[in-house]
Design an enzyme around this catalytic site. Structure first.
Site, short mmCIF file in Angstrom:
data_model
loop_
_atom_site.label_atom_id
_atom_site.label_comp_id
_atom_site.label_asym_id
_atom_site.label_seq_id
_atom_site.Cartn_x
_atom_site.Cartn_y
_atom_site.Cartn_z
N ASP A 11 103.75 51.68 74.61
CA ASP A 11 102.70 51.03 75.39
C ASP A 11 102.25 51.88 76.58
O ASP A 11 101.12 51.80 77.04
CB ASP A 11 103.16 49.67 75.95
N ASP A 13 103.47 49.38 84.06
CA ASP A 13 102.20 48.70 83.79
C ASP A 13 101.21 48.76 84.94
O ASP A 13 100.11 48.19 84.86
CB ASP A 13 102.47 47.25 83.37
N ARG A 31 101.84 46.00 67.58
CA ARG A 31 101.12 46.29 68.83
C ARG A 31 101.47 47.68 69.36
O ARG A 31 100.61 48.37 69.90
CB ARG A 31 101.36 45.22 69.89
N THR A 35 113.91 48.75 69.32
CA THR A 35 112.75 47.91 69.58
C THR A 35 113.07 46.87 70.64
O THR A 35 114.23 46.53 70.85
CB THR A 35 112.26 47.21 68.29
N GLY A 91 116.12 55.55 69.49
CA GLY A 91 115.00 54.63 69.56
C GLY A 91 115.45 53.24 69.15
O GLY A 91 116.40 53.09 68.38
N TRP A 146 98.82 50.39 70.33
CA TRP A 146 98.79 51.09 71.63
C TRP A 146 98.78 52.60 71.41
O TRP A 146 98.15 53.36 72.13
CB TRP A 146 100.01 50.75 72.49
#
Ligand code: GLY
Length: 396
Positions: free
Chosen positions: A174, A113, A246, A234, A232, A250
């Site tokens: 994200d 981030d 979201r 979550t 994959g 993104w």
């Protein structure tokens, strides 16, 4: 492989088109109301930053920690651009110094981030005011972000220590929003390492995070020793095989940001596919539930995803030829979602909150920021206001 791809046709928005003049007036009034709220928050937050989300309507105040502090700085830059009022700029510049200390001291920087953090604070400062210190802080942040790149797996690891067995090789959708910091660093320095890593990552994101039906995994694990794809799952969505709203938002916006720097039109095509999936799963008021799999239920809304999607859709419209059959529909959907946010989600003057955009969901499973304002929802709402009301050069 290609034969399995399921393309969705974008459905028309239900009901009459949004009236252009009514919408323009609505934006003008939301803009002056929002500026007034940001002015109030400036006094209230002072030298501190709002936490990730409100708690019972109010942001706890923090030092410059966690992944979201720049969303407040970004609002200050936007408010300064909109109004020209000096206090917004003065506080944003003080934030830049705080971000400088943070990256120099490597304080709470073990995260992808850094893109969000340094783009909306220091890159914005450099772009708007030519602050050379801000440029240096952002370049340092890009170096630190680059350390998270796994060469074998060709991805930037999202969270945690690079050898943490829980997190090693985990990329998340994200992260597309964090890549502009790297592309920008190459633009500034001529050093290809940054952009090469960003491009490699976004290709892996396109390959593994997007499913055949254009829904997305929130996160995907790669083997960092062999480079092989693993699986994959979550972190914040309803289920491993659902589509966290979201994440999808993104993706709509984030793939386009890579297009802006690389010119790779495949990124625009991906953004369209993700947008179609998203828009085809909206409830009546056009503001998504917190997971797209929950359409048709009374699940909570995530207004922050809606605001991110509006910005993504408006960016998408800019990069589509006028002959694109869906272009006008994306514009209409963006207006429709925004209108709903303005009318039903924007905090009123006398409401018991110091946030802007009500009814978002941060992480339902851990009961964090559930049905509250959140700092990124507030930021993207203001970015959307900016995009609708004047021509704007991206900070990203
Ligand atoms: N990037 C974390 C989130 O969207 O909640």
């Amino acid at each position: 492989m290609l034969s399995k791809i399921v393309e969705e046709t974008l459905r028309d928005y239900p009901g009459a088109p949004v009236d252009a003049q009514v919408f323009k007036d609505e934006i003008a009034s939301a803009r002056s109301h929002t500026l007034e709220l940001i002015r109030r928050h400036l006094t209230e937050f002072g030298e501190y930053f709002p936490a990730e989300t409100c708690v019972q309507g109010y942001y706890p105040l923090t030092d410059n920690v966690e992944w979201t502090t720049s969303f407040w700085t970004g609002q200050l830059w936007l408010a300064w651009e909109m109004s020209g009022d000096e206090p917004f700029r003065a506080l944003a510049e003080r934030h830049v110094r705080s971000f400088g200390l943070r990256i120099a001291g490597r304080s709470d920087t073990n995260t992808h981030d850094l893109g969000f953090l340094y783009t909306l604070s220091c890159v914005a400062s450099w772009r708007l005011t030519g602050n050379r210190d801000a440029r240096a802080f952002a370049l340092l942040a890009a170096e630190v972000l680059l350390e998270r790149f796994h060469h074998k797996a060709q991805i930037i690891q999202a969270w945690g220590d690079l050898r943490d067995p829980e997190q090693a090789g985990r990329m998340i959708i994200d992260c597309n929003m964090n890549l502009p910091l790297l592309y920008w660093a190459t633009e500034q320095t001529g050093d290809r390492r940054f952009a090469d890593a960003a491009q490699a990552h976004v290709r892996q994101a396109a390959k593994y995070l997007i499913r055949e039906d254009a829904s997305t995994f929130h996160t995907y694990y790669m083997d960092i020793d062999t480079g092989a794809p693993r699986y994959g799952n979550t972190q914040q969505g309803y289920a491993d095989d659902s589509c966290w709203s979201r994440g999808q938002a993104w993706g709509i916006y984030g793939f386009l940001l890579s297009f802006i720097y690389t010119g790779d039109r495949q990124m625009v095509a991906l953004s369209k596919r993700l947008a179609n999936y998203f828009l085809n799963r909206l409830p009546e008021d056009a503001v998504c539930h917190w997971d797209l799999a929950l359409v048709g239920t009374d699940a909570l809304r995530d207004s922050s995803s809606a605001a991110i999607a509006v910005c993504g859709l408006l960016e998408l419209v800019k990069h589509l030829p006028v002959t694109d059959p869906d272009r006008e529909r994306y514009q209409q959907w963006a207006m429709r979602i925004m209108s709903s946010l303005n009318k039903h989600y924007l905090a009123g003057k006398n409401e018991a909150t110091n946030g802007l955009l009500k009814h978002s969901v941060y992480h339902l499973a851990s009961n964090k920021g559930v049905d509250e304002c959140c700092s990124w929802g507030d930021y993207f709402y203001v970015e959307a206001l900016m995009r609708f009301s004047q021509s704007w050069k991206l900070y990203w």
